[in-house]
Write a protein that holds these residues in place. Structure first.
Motif, PDB file in Angstrom:
ATOM      1  N   ASP A 304     -16.891 -17.850  15.893  1.00  0.00           N
ATOM      2  CA  ASP A 304     -17.437 -19.162  15.524  1.00  0.00           C
ATOM      3  C   ASP A 304     -18.137 -19.109  14.168  1.00  0.00           C
ATOM      4  O   ASP A 304     -18.003 -20.016  13.345  1.00  0.00           O
ATOM      5  N   ALA A 305     -18.904 -18.046  13.944  1.00  0.00           N
ATOM      6  CA  ALA A 305     -19.640 -17.929  12.681  1.00  0.00           C
ATOM      7  C   ALA A 305     -18.678 -17.820  11.501  1.00  0.00           C
ATOM      8  O   ALA A 305     -18.864 -18.459  10.460  1.00  0.00           O
ATOM      9  N   ARG A 306     -17.616 -17.017  11.691  1.00  0.00           N
ATOM     10  CA  ARG A 306     -16.628 -16.856  10.619  1.00  0.00           C
ATOM     11  C   ARG A 306     -15.860 -18.164  10.393  1.00  0.00           C
ATOM     12  O   ARG A 306     -15.558 -18.540   9.268  1.00  0.00           O
ATOM     13  N   ALA A 307     -15.539 -18.854  11.481  1.00  0.00           N
ATOM     14  CA  ALA A 307     -14.815 -20.128  11.367  1.00  0.00           C
ATOM     15  C   ALA A 307     -15.654 -21.162  10.619  1.00  0.00           C
ATOM     16  O   ALA A 307     -15.133 -21.921   9.783  1.00  0.00           O
ATOM     17  N   TYR A 308     -16.962 -21.193  10.902  1.00  0.00           N
ATOM     18  CA  TYR A 308     -17.849 -22.153  10.214  1.00  0.00           C
ATOM     19  C   TYR A 308     -17.881 -21.881   8.718  1.00  0.00           C
ATOM     20  O   TYR A 308     -17.720 -22.806   7.907  1.00  0.00           O
ATOM     21  N   LEU A 309     -18.083 -20.620   8.331  1.00  0.00           N
ATOM     22  CA  LEU A 309     -18.174 -20.283   6.907  1.00  0.00           C
ATOM     23  C   LEU A 309     -16.844 -20.556   6.202  1.00  0.00           C
ATOM     24  O   LEU A 309     -16.827 -21.064   5.074  1.00  0.00           O
ATOM     25  N   THR A 310     -15.740 -20.245   6.855  1.00  0.00           N
ATOM     26  CA  THR A 310     -14.424 -20.476   6.255  1.00  0.00           C
ATOM     27  C   THR A 310     -14.200 -21.965   6.026  1.00  0.00           C
ATOM     28  O   THR A 310     -13.710 -22.379   4.958  1.00  0.00           O
ATOM     29  N   ALA A 311     -14.558 -22.795   7.010  1.00  0.00           N
ATOM     30  CA  ALA A 311     -14.415 -24.245   6.857  1.00  0.00           C
ATOM     31  C   ALA A 311     -15.286 -24.769   5.719  1.00  0.00           C
ATOM     32  O   ALA A 311     -14.879 -25.668   4.962  1.00  0.00           O
ATOM     33  N   LYS A 312     -16.457 -24.203   5.587  1.00  0.00           N
ATOM     34  CA  LYS A 312     -17.383 -24.605   4.518  1.00  0.00           C
ATOM     35  C   LYS A 312     -16.789 -24.286   3.141  1.00  0.00           C
ATOM     36  O   LYS A 312     -16.862 -25.102   2.206  1.00  0.00           O
ATOM     37  N   ILE A 313     -16.186 -23.100   3.021  1.00  0.00           N
ATOM     38  CA  ILE A 313     -15.558 -22.707   1.749  1.00  0.00           C
ATOM     39  C   ILE A 313     -14.322 -23.559   1.478  1.00  0.00           C
ATOM     40  O   ILE A 313     -14.085 -23.988   0.349  1.00  0.00           O
ATOM     41  N   LEU A 314     -13.527 -23.841   2.514  1.00  0.00           N
ATOM     42  CA  LEU A 314     -12.371 -24.723   2.361  1.00  0.00           C
ATOM     43  C   LEU A 314     -12.804 -26.081   1.819  1.00  0.00           C
ATOM     44  O   LEU A 314     -12.152 -26.651   0.938  1.00  0.00           O
ATOM     45  N   SER A 315     -13.901 -26.586   2.346  1.00  0.00           N
ATOM     46  CA  SER A 315     -14.417 -27.886   1.903  1.00  0.00           C
ATOM     47  C   SER A 315     -14.786 -27.853   0.428  1.00  0.00           C
ATOM     48  O   SER A 315     -14.425 -28.747  -0.346  1.00  0.00           O
ATOM     49  N   LYS A 316     -15.488 -26.812   0.018  1.00  0.00           N
ATOM     50  CA  LYS A 316     -15.925 -26.704  -1.383  1.00  0.00           C
ATOM     51  C   LYS A 316     -14.744 -26.581  -2.337  1.00  0.00           C
ATOM     52  O   LYS A 316     -14.681 -27.260  -3.363  1.00  0.00           O
ATOM     53  N   VAL A 317     -13.812 -25.714  -1.998  1.00  0.00           N
ATOM     54  CA  VAL A 317     -12.688 -25.463  -2.905  1.00  0.00           C
ATOM     55  C   VAL A 317     -11.770 -26.683  -2.978  1.00  0.00           C
ATOM     56  O   VAL A 317     -11.319 -27.077  -4.062  1.00  0.00           O
ATOM     57  N   PHE A 318     -11.520 -27.298  -1.820  1.00  0.00           N
ATOM     58  CA  PHE A 318     -10.628 -28.462  -1.816  1.00  0.00           C
ATOM     59  C   PHE A 318     -11.273 -29.644  -2.546  1.00  0.00           C
ATOM     60  O   PHE A 318     -10.609 -30.365  -3.295  1.00  0.00           O
ATOM     61  N   ASP A 319     -12.560 -29.833  -2.356  1.00  0.00           N
ATOM     62  CA  ASP A 319     -13.283 -30.905  -3.060  1.00  0.00           C
ATOM     63  C   ASP A 319     -13.170 -30.732  -4.573  1.00  0.00           C
ATOM     64  O   ASP A 319     -12.807 -31.669  -5.301  1.00  0.00           O
ATOM     65  N   SER A 320     -13.453 -29.532  -5.059  1.00  0.00           N
ATOM     66  CA  SER A 320     -13.385 -29.288  -6.506  1.00  0.00           C
ATOM     67  C   SER A 320     -11.952 -29.410  -7.031  1.00  0.00           C
ATOM     68  O   SER A 320     -11.726 -29.902  -8.131  1.00  0.00           O
ATOM     69  N   SER A 321     -10.995 -28.969  -6.223  1.00  0.00           N
ATOM     70  CA  SER A 321      -9.590 -29.075  -6.627  1.00  0.00           C
ATOM     71  C   SER A 321      -9.185 -30.534  -6.799  1.00  0.00           C
ATOM     72  O   SER A 321      -8.493 -30.902  -7.756  1.00  0.00           O
ATOM     73  N   LEU A 322      -9.613 -31.393  -5.871  1.00  0.00           N
ATOM     74  CA  LEU A 322      -9.289 -32.818  -5.965  1.00  0.00           C
ATOM     75  C   LEU A 322      -9.947 -33.451  -7.190  1.00  0.00           C
ATOM     76  O   LEU A 322      -9.347 -34.292  -7.865  1.00  0.00           O
ATOM     77  N   ARG A 323     -11.177 -33.034  -7.506  1.00  0.00           N
ATOM     78  CA  ARG A 323     -11.851 -33.561  -8.703  1.00  0.00           C
ATOM     79  C   ARG A 323     -11.097 -33.148  -9.972  1.00  0.00           C
ATOM     80  O   ARG A 323     -10.957 -33.933 -10.906  1.00  0.00           O
ATOM     81  N   LEU A 324     -10.628 -31.895 -10.006  1.00  0.00           N
ATOM     82  CA  LEU A 324      -9.872 -31.420 -11.166  1.00  0.00           C
ATOM     83  C   LEU A 324      -8.519 -32.125 -11.289  1.00  0.00           C
ATOM     84  O   LEU A 324      -8.051 -32.426 -12.384  1.00  0.00           O
ATOM     85  N   LEU A 325      -7.894 -32.388 -10.143  1.00  0.00           N
ATOM     86  CA  LEU A 325      -6.570 -33.006 -10.144  1.00  0.00           C
ATOM     87  C   LEU A 325      -6.614 -34.511 -10.367  1.00  0.00           C
ATOM     88  O   LEU A 325      -5.613 -35.115 -10.757  1.00  0.00           O
ATOM     89  N   HIS A 326      -7.760 -35.134 -10.130  1.00  0.00           N
ATOM     90  CA  HIS A 326      -7.831 -36.604 -10.131  1.00  0.00           C
ATOM     91  C   HIS A 326      -7.325 -37.266 -11.417  1.00  0.00           C
ATOM     92  O   HIS A 326      -6.593 -38.263 -11.346  1.00  0.00           O
ATOM     93  N   PRO A 327      -7.654 -36.757 -12.614  1.00  0.00           N
ATOM     94  CA  PRO A 327      -7.106 -37.396 -13.823  1.00  0.00           C
ATOM     95  C   PRO A 327      -5.578 -37.325 -13.892  1.00  0.00           C
ATOM     96  O   PRO A 327      -4.957 -38.163 -14.539  1.00  0.00           O
ATOM     97  N   PHE A 328      -4.993 -36.345 -13.233  1.00  0.00           N
ATOM     98  CA  PHE A 328      -3.545 -36.148 -13.282  1.00  0.00           C
ATOM     99  C   PHE A 328      -2.826 -36.886 -12.144  1.00  0.00           C
ATOM    100  O   PHE A 328      -1.757 -37.451 -12.355  1.00  0.00           O
ATOM    101  N   THR A 329      -3.400 -36.844 -10.937  1.00  0.00           N
ATOM    102  CA  THR A 329      -2.772 -37.467  -9.759  1.00  0.00           C
ATOM    103  C   THR A 329      -3.825 -38.305  -9.028  1.00  0.00           C
ATOM    104  O   THR A 329      -4.332 -37.895  -7.979  1.00  0.00           O
ATOM    105  N   PRO A 330      -4.168 -39.468  -9.559  1.00  0.00           N
ATOM    106  CA  PRO A 330      -5.324 -40.215  -9.037  1.00  0.00           C
ATOM    107  C   PRO A 330      -5.147 -40.796  -7.638  1.00  0.00           C
ATOM    108  O   PRO A 330      -6.121 -40.918  -6.901  1.00  0.00           O
ATOM    109  N   PHE A 331      -3.913 -41.134  -7.242  1.00  0.00           N
ATOM    110  CA  PHE A 331      -3.746 -41.861  -5.987  1.00  0.00           C
ATOM    111  C   PHE A 331      -3.861 -40.962  -4.760  1.00  0.00           C
ATOM    112  O   PHE A 331      -4.630 -41.242  -3.847  1.00  0.00           O
TER     113      PHE A 331
END
Length: 533
Positions: A304-331
């Motif tokens: 459970d502890a490992r799953a929580y931390l992994t989900a937290k990192i997934l959230s951070k990386v995916f959020d930043s990736s979407l921000r970087l991609l937004h000017p290129f693929t906004p929809f």
């Protein structure tokens, strides 16, 4: 014909001065010479046009006394003879005359509106290099003349979009690629990404439908990755009392993300938008989706502890990736980010960087900020890079030996320096290279080399894969013999053909093609014999 002209040299001299003094910068720089050439050789400007629409030329004629006059307001009589029998010139101003007013006329000028104060002068004007003189120079001239300010600080020039054979798009010649049809078939994000990433400042780009199709697949990849990440966040357990230490894969993906943000910031500052998009694409597809998501699935099954931390990192990386991609693929990014924001907020996950709040929409969200460089960033990159290289080489060998997909095979890893690292990454190695965990061993030194193995050396690590566990030896030998017989048959046929009249009578290009086939079959025979040994 009777036309109206404007003496433009005084305005051109001022427009030359602001670029020479560096108040306005033109990107790419070599177009500055083109700009100079136009304005240094300026001629009087014919500003009248015989069109059905446009800004009407403010000149009137008196039908009684024959005088002509201009006025800021619509007149009711001739100022010379006071006759009411007047008519306005039917011509309109050149389109570029009207367009030249754009930077300030759209913002409420001549009134001192809030928009005019905020947006004028603006920072960057982006347009095509083919209208550098016709539009850009006129905007600079008129802004200096009417507002005594430059209209913008930087002029960024893009190239022309051509068809895949390099023809300039032309309806009259039939070279047309309708963007609406392409967007309906492939998606707006796919077309937008193709145009942005396939270009460099000031250079033309050939629009290839295969590239648009590939970027449609990329948009699908973003969506599918988003579904997994959001599901992982929603299903993550409650926050543990103590979070476990980050794994090598965790540290690697966060390090690579921070490196990407720094690189994209640098590329944006240098107007290299295409290269920035390419790097974001490579990171998202080849690193985040292909590698970290696969390891994240393994980590979330650990505890459970490992799953929580992994989900937290997934959230951070995916959020930043979407921000970087937004000017290129906004929809696609805006849509996914809305779901991500809801899921992450419920779990108490915050965005990567200084911001601890989720904004209302991605289009107004802050640009991601890289965290400070960590002491062991390069070591992390090298260590995980070695694990990826080992997995790739084993996968390649499996494909070469035609090992059944999913079949678990044996492996022996030899490395005195990286022994502990390899042992720590056993789960990832076994899962991603399809190794049998019960038949995998790690040794500092090989005492006796096993027989009938395929041996690989990757980043200083020896990897031995016993053939007996990889394939049915009899069936494999039978397959190789069959392929060898076919190749030898082809060599015999080609040698007879090339020693006949064909070599003299056939076109040289065709003869050369058959010779190349002969060489290729001989090489195949040599490889097959090596494999049989």
């Amino acid at each position: 014909s009777t036309q109206w002209f404007l003496r433009i040299k005084p305005l051109a001299d001022e427009a030359l001065k602001v670029v020479r003094e560096g108040q306005i910068r033109i990107v790419p720089e070599h177009f500055t010479k083109v700009y100079y050439n136009w304005l240094e050789n300026i001629q009087d400007w014919c500003i009248s046009r015989q069109l059905w629409w446009g800004h009407r030329i403010p000149v009137w004629y008196c039908n009684d006394c024959g005088k002509e006059f201009s006025s800021r307001e619509d007149p009711t009589e001739c100022p010379n003879c006071h006759s009411k029998n007047i008519r306005q010139d039917p011509d309109v101003l050149d389109t570029w005359f009207s367009s030249g007013l754009w930077p300030f006329s759209t913002l409420g000028w001549p009134e001192e509106t809030p928009d005019l104060k905020y947006f004028f002068p603006t920072s960057i004007m982006e347009t095509g290099y083919d209208i550098l003189f016709f539009w850009v120079a006129r905007m600079i001239m008129f802004s200096l003349e009417f507002t005594h300010k430059i209209p913008f600080e930087t002029v960024y020039l893009h190239g022309l979009v051509r068809d895949e054979e390099g023809h300039k798009l032309s309806k009259s010649k039939g070279y047309v690629m309708d963007p609406l049809i392409i967007m309906d078939e492939m998606g707006t994000d796919a077309l937008r990404f193709t145009l942005l990433v396939g270009s460099t400042p000031g250079n033309d780009t050939n629009l290839n439908m295969k590239k648009v199709e590939a970027n449609r697949n990329f948009a699908n990849k973003i969506w599918n990755a988003g579904r997994f990440v959001i599901s992982a966040i929603q299903n993550a357990p409650a926050k543990p009392s103590k979070e476990p230490a980050e794994t090598l894969a965790d540290r690697w993906i966060l390090t690579r993300l921070n490196q990407l943000i720094r690189s994209v910031d640098r590329l944006f500052a240098n107007f290299q938008y295409g290269e920035a998009g390419r790097q974001i694409y490579d990171f998202f597809w080849s690193e985040f989706a292909d590698w970290y998501l696969e390891i994240a699935k393994l980590q979330m099954a650990e505890s459970d502890a490992r799953a929580y931390l992994t989900a937290k990192i997934l959230s951070k990386v995916f959020d930043s990736s979407l921000r970087l991609l937004h000017p290129f693929t906004p929809f696609v990014t805006e849509e996914l980010w809305g779901y991500l924001k809801t899921a992450a907020s419920e779990k108490g996950f915050t965005p990567l960087g200084k911001s601890k709040l989720w904004e209302d929409a991605l289009i107004i969200a802050a640009w991601p900020e890289a965290e400070k460089t960590q002491p062991k960033e390069e070591e992390t990159i090298q260590e995980f890079g070695m694990i990826m290289d080992i997995i790739r080489e084993i996968r390649n060998m499996r494909a070469e030996k035609k090992v059944t997909p999913g079949k678990k095979i044996q492996a022996i890893f030899i490395s005195p320096e990286k022994l502990n690292l390899l042992k720590a990454q056993k789960t990832a190695l076994c899962a991603l290279a399809h190794l049998d965990p019960e038949s995998v061993s790690f040794q500092a030194k090989l005492t006796k080399k096993p027989e009938k193995v395929v041996s690989l050396i990757v980043s200083g690590v020896e990897v031995h894969l016993p053939l007996a566990g990889m394939m049915d030896m009899e069936a494999e030998n039978s397959r190789l013999e069959k392929e060898l017989k076919e190749a030898e048959s082809q060599v015999d046929r080609l040698e007879k053909l090339l020693s006949s009249d064909f070599a003299v009578k056939a076109p040289p290009a065709l003869v050369e093609k058959e010779k190349q086939k002969l060489v290729a079959y001989k090489e195949t025979i040599a490889k097959l014999k090596d494999q049989m040994k």
